[in-house]
Design a protein around this motif. Structure first.
Motif, mmCIF file in Angstrom:
data_model
loop_
_atom_site.group_PDB
_atom_site.id
_atom_site.type_symbol
_atom_site.label_atom_id
_atom_site.label_comp_id
_atom_site.label_asym_id
_atom_site.label_seq_id
_atom_site.Cartn_x
_atom_site.Cartn_y
_atom_site.Cartn_z
ATOM 1 N N TYR A 131 4.881 15.811 -13.835
ATOM 2 C CA TYR A 131 3.090 14.279 -14.273
ATOM 3 C C TYR A 131 2.233 15.626 -14.024
ATOM 4 N N LEU A 132 2.061 16.054 -14.102
ATOM 5 C CA LEU A 132 0.646 16.520 -13.873
ATOM 6 C C LEU A 132 0.443 17.161 -15.582
ATOM 7 N N LEU A 133 1.315 17.414 -16.258
ATOM 8 C CA LEU A 133 1.396 18.044 -17.390
ATOM 9 C C LEU A 133 1.389 17.227 -18.434
ATOM 10 N N LEU A 134 1.982 15.691 -17.965
ATOM 11 C CA LEU A 134 1.396 13.898 -18.867
ATOM 12 C C LEU A 134 0.160 13.972 -18.852
ATOM 13 N N GLU A 135 -0.495 13.949 -17.427
ATOM 14 C CA GLU A 135 -2.400 13.628 -17.677
ATOM 15 C C GLU A 135 -2.812 14.867 -18.250
ATOM 16 N N PHE A 136 -2.166 16.267 -17.924
ATOM 17 C CA PHE A 136 -2.777 16.750 -19.079
ATOM 18 C C PHE A 136 -2.748 16.278 -20.453
ATOM 19 N N LEU A 137 -1.970 15.732 -21.374
ATOM 20 C CA LEU A 137 -1.642 15.352 -22.819
ATOM 21 C C LEU A 137 -2.569 14.400 -22.798
ATOM 22 N N LEU A 138 -2.347 13.123 -21.302
ATOM 23 C CA LEU A 138 -3.407 12.240 -21.906
ATOM 24 C C LEU A 138 -4.493 12.127 -21.744
ATOM 25 N N GLY A 139 -5.435 13.534 -21.702
ATOM 26 C CA GLY A 139 -6.320 13.568 -21.961
ATOM 27 C C GLY A 139 -7.833 13.549 -19.960
ATOM 28 N N ASN A 140 -6.636 13.684 -19.263
ATOM 29 C CA ASN A 140 -6.918 13.481 -17.529
ATOM 30 C C ASN A 140 -6.817 14.940 -17.045
ATOM 31 N N LYS A 141 -7.573 15.569 -17.596
ATOM 32 C CA LYS A 141 -7.502 16.974 -16.687
ATOM 33 C C LYS A 141 -9.147 17.609 -16.155
ATOM 34 N N SER A 142 -7.930 18.876 -15.430
ATOM 35 C CA SER A 142 -8.958 19.506 -14.208
ATOM 36 C C SER A 142 -8.465 20.031 -13.906
ATOM 37 N N GLU A 143 -8.420 21.218 -14.244
ATOM 38 C CA GLU A 143 -8.293 22.653 -13.646
ATOM 39 C C GLU A 143 -8.103 23.351 -12.148
ATOM 40 N N TYR A 193 -11.265 13.912 -20.391
ATOM 41 C CA TYR A 193 -11.582 13.004 -22.376
ATOM 42 C C TYR A 193 -13.151 12.536 -21.337
ATOM 43 N N ARG A 194 -13.754 12.080 -22.563
ATOM 44 C CA ARG A 194 -14.990 11.682 -22.072
ATOM 45 C C ARG A 194 -15.061 10.448 -23.666
ATOM 46 N N PRO A 195 -15.401 9.422 -23.097
ATOM 47 C CA PRO A 195 -15.393 8.339 -24.441
ATOM 48 C C PRO A 195 -16.882 8.215 -25.372
ATOM 49 N N LEU A 222 -0.178 3.916 -29.700
ATOM 50 C CA LEU A 222 -1.001 3.984 -28.775
ATOM 51 C C LEU A 222 -1.512 3.684 -27.669
ATOM 52 N N LEU A 223 -1.599 2.084 -27.879
ATOM 53 C CA LEU A 223 -2.029 1.200 -26.715
ATOM 54 C C LEU A 223 -0.825 1.033 -26.503
ATOM 55 N N ASP A 224 -0.156 0.462 -26.690
ATOM 56 C CA ASP A 224 0.827 0.514 -25.848
ATOM 57 C C ASP A 224 1.357 1.594 -25.413
ATOM 58 N N THR A 225 0.887 2.523 -25.874
ATOM 59 C CA THR A 225 1.430 3.782 -24.380
ATOM 60 C C THR A 225 0.380 3.754 -23.609
ATOM 61 N N ALA A 226 -0.973 3.589 -23.897
ATOM 62 C CA ALA A 226 -1.648 3.474 -22.425
ATOM 63 C C ALA A 226 -1.223 2.172 -21.525
ATOM 64 N N GLN A 265 -8.917 3.698 -14.478
ATOM 65 C CA GLN A 265 -9.240 4.705 -15.275
ATOM 66 C C GLN A 265 -8.151 4.263 -16.942
ATOM 67 N N ASP A 266 -8.516 3.856 -17.530
ATOM 68 C CA ASP A 266 -8.036 3.532 -18.874
ATOM 69 C C ASP A 266 -7.999 5.384 -19.492
ATOM 70 N N VAL A 267 -6.644 4.489 -20.174
ATOM 71 C CA VAL A 267 -5.792 5.583 -21.322
ATOM 72 C C VAL A 267 -6.372 5.400 -22.623
ATOM 73 N N PHE A 268 -6.536 6.531 -23.231
ATOM 74 C CA PHE A 268 -7.774 6.267 -24.344
ATOM 75 C C PHE A 268 -8.383 5.010 -24.655
ATOM 76 N N PRO A 269 -9.831 5.206 -23.868
ATOM 77 C CA PRO A 269 -10.685 3.804 -23.726
ATOM 78 C C PRO A 269 -11.836 3.600 -24.999
ATOM 79 N N GLU A 270 -11.479 4.743 -26.401
ATOM 80 C CA GLU A 270 -11.870 2.735 -26.943
ATOM 81 C C GLU A 270 -11.548 1.984 -28.059
ATOM 82 N N LEU A 271 -9.693 2.379 -27.442
ATOM 83 C CA LEU A 271 -9.067 1.697 -28.057
ATOM 84 C C LEU A 271 -8.286 0.342 -27.144
#
Length: 278
Positions: A131-143, A193-195, A222-226, A265-271
């Motif tokens: 699941y963490l790999l999916l979050e990273f793919l979505l831009g929700n990263k945290s080292e 990711y920052r808008p 992408l919005l369907d995914t988000a 938190q919104d994924v792909f926020p600008e959309l």
């Protein structure tokens, strides 16, 4: 830019590495002799079996979703929007099944969950590397989240690579840059990711210029995914709230507070924000 690693089992190697048993070709192909031995409750509470099976189904679907998103990334890097759309749409079906899987836990009462919760120890879904790999793919990263995998070098290495690699949205923005809609896509970072106003302006052009119909279709996919990611997080929050209330998470997380923050938190926020300008 190197193509993403597509998570596909090496069936030929697996067949060569160990003998495959089973009464029928179907059982041997699906490895059912192994699959049906993996559900081993640690308590005598009937509801624990449902909890284990649902968790395992979710983990398998995480792998499938990662596969589809990786295929979408590969297509985007090749400027092949059609195949990227197909992969995202398949991924949406996977997400629908994932979201529906919460129904299996909907009837789990606090009394039932509390009865077998002690056998979980410190185990928590928060620790799922898939699941963490999916979050990273979505831009929700945290080292910081990699720290819990220090004792598992292979998993830590895989997550560290994903942390530094472009996410799905990074590859979308790189495509917009190649199409002349962005001055230049930023290098992928290792944080959330920052808008960007420039990205929002690019999406506004995509939606209002008839010549960008292909990219507008990509934006909607992408919005369907988000939207499905938001539904997943909301269902997770609601499920935990129903079964354990405000208790701290088994893995040491803040439980409801952490899940609520994630759900907001919104994924792909600008959309999402660009819709107010259309």
């Amino acid at each position: 830019m190197a193509a993403p690693t597509v998570h596909t089992p090496n069936l030929a190697f697996a067949a060569e590495a160990e003998p495959v048993s089973g009464a029928t070709p179907y059982e041997r192909y699906a490895r059912l002799d192994v699959l049906h031995t993996l559900q081993q409750p640690r308590s005598k509470v009937d509801a624990e079996l449902s909890f284990i099976i649902t968790t395992q189904v979710m983990e398998l679907l995480f792998d499938l979703l990662r596969h589809e998103w990786s295929l979408a990334q590969q297509a985007l890097r090749e400027d092949a929007v059609g195949p990227a759309l197909a992969a995202l749409r398949r991924g949406c079906h996977v997400q629908d099944v994932l979201n529906s899987s919460w129904d299996l836990l909907a009837t789990l009462t606090p009394v039932e969950f509390s009865a077998f919760r002690p056998v979980l120890g410190e185990a928590s879904g928060f620790q799922s590397s898939a699941y963490l790999l999916l979050e990273f793919l979505l831009g929700n990263k945290s080292e910081r989240l990699l720290e819990m995998y220090q004792d598992s070098p292979a998993t830590h290495q895989e997550l560290a690579a994903a942390l530094r690699a472009p996410g799905l949205y990074d590859d979308v923005l790189a495509l917009l840059a190649r199409r002349g809609l962005l001055a230049g896509a930023e290098a992928p970072g290792t944080g959330r990711y920052r808008p960007s106003e420039a990205v929002a302006a690019a999406w506004l052009t995509v939606y209002t210029d008839p010549a960008q119909a292909e990219l507008a279709a990509l934006a909607e996919a992408l919005l369907d995914t988000a939207e499905r990611v938001s539904r997943w997080r909301q269902r997770h929050y609601a499920s935990v709230k129903r079964t354990m209330g405000s208790k701290p998470g088994t893995g040491g997380s803040s439980g409801l507070n952490w899940l609520k923050a994630a759900a907001d938190q919104d994924v792909f926020p600008e959309l999402w924000t660009v819709r107010g300008a259309l």
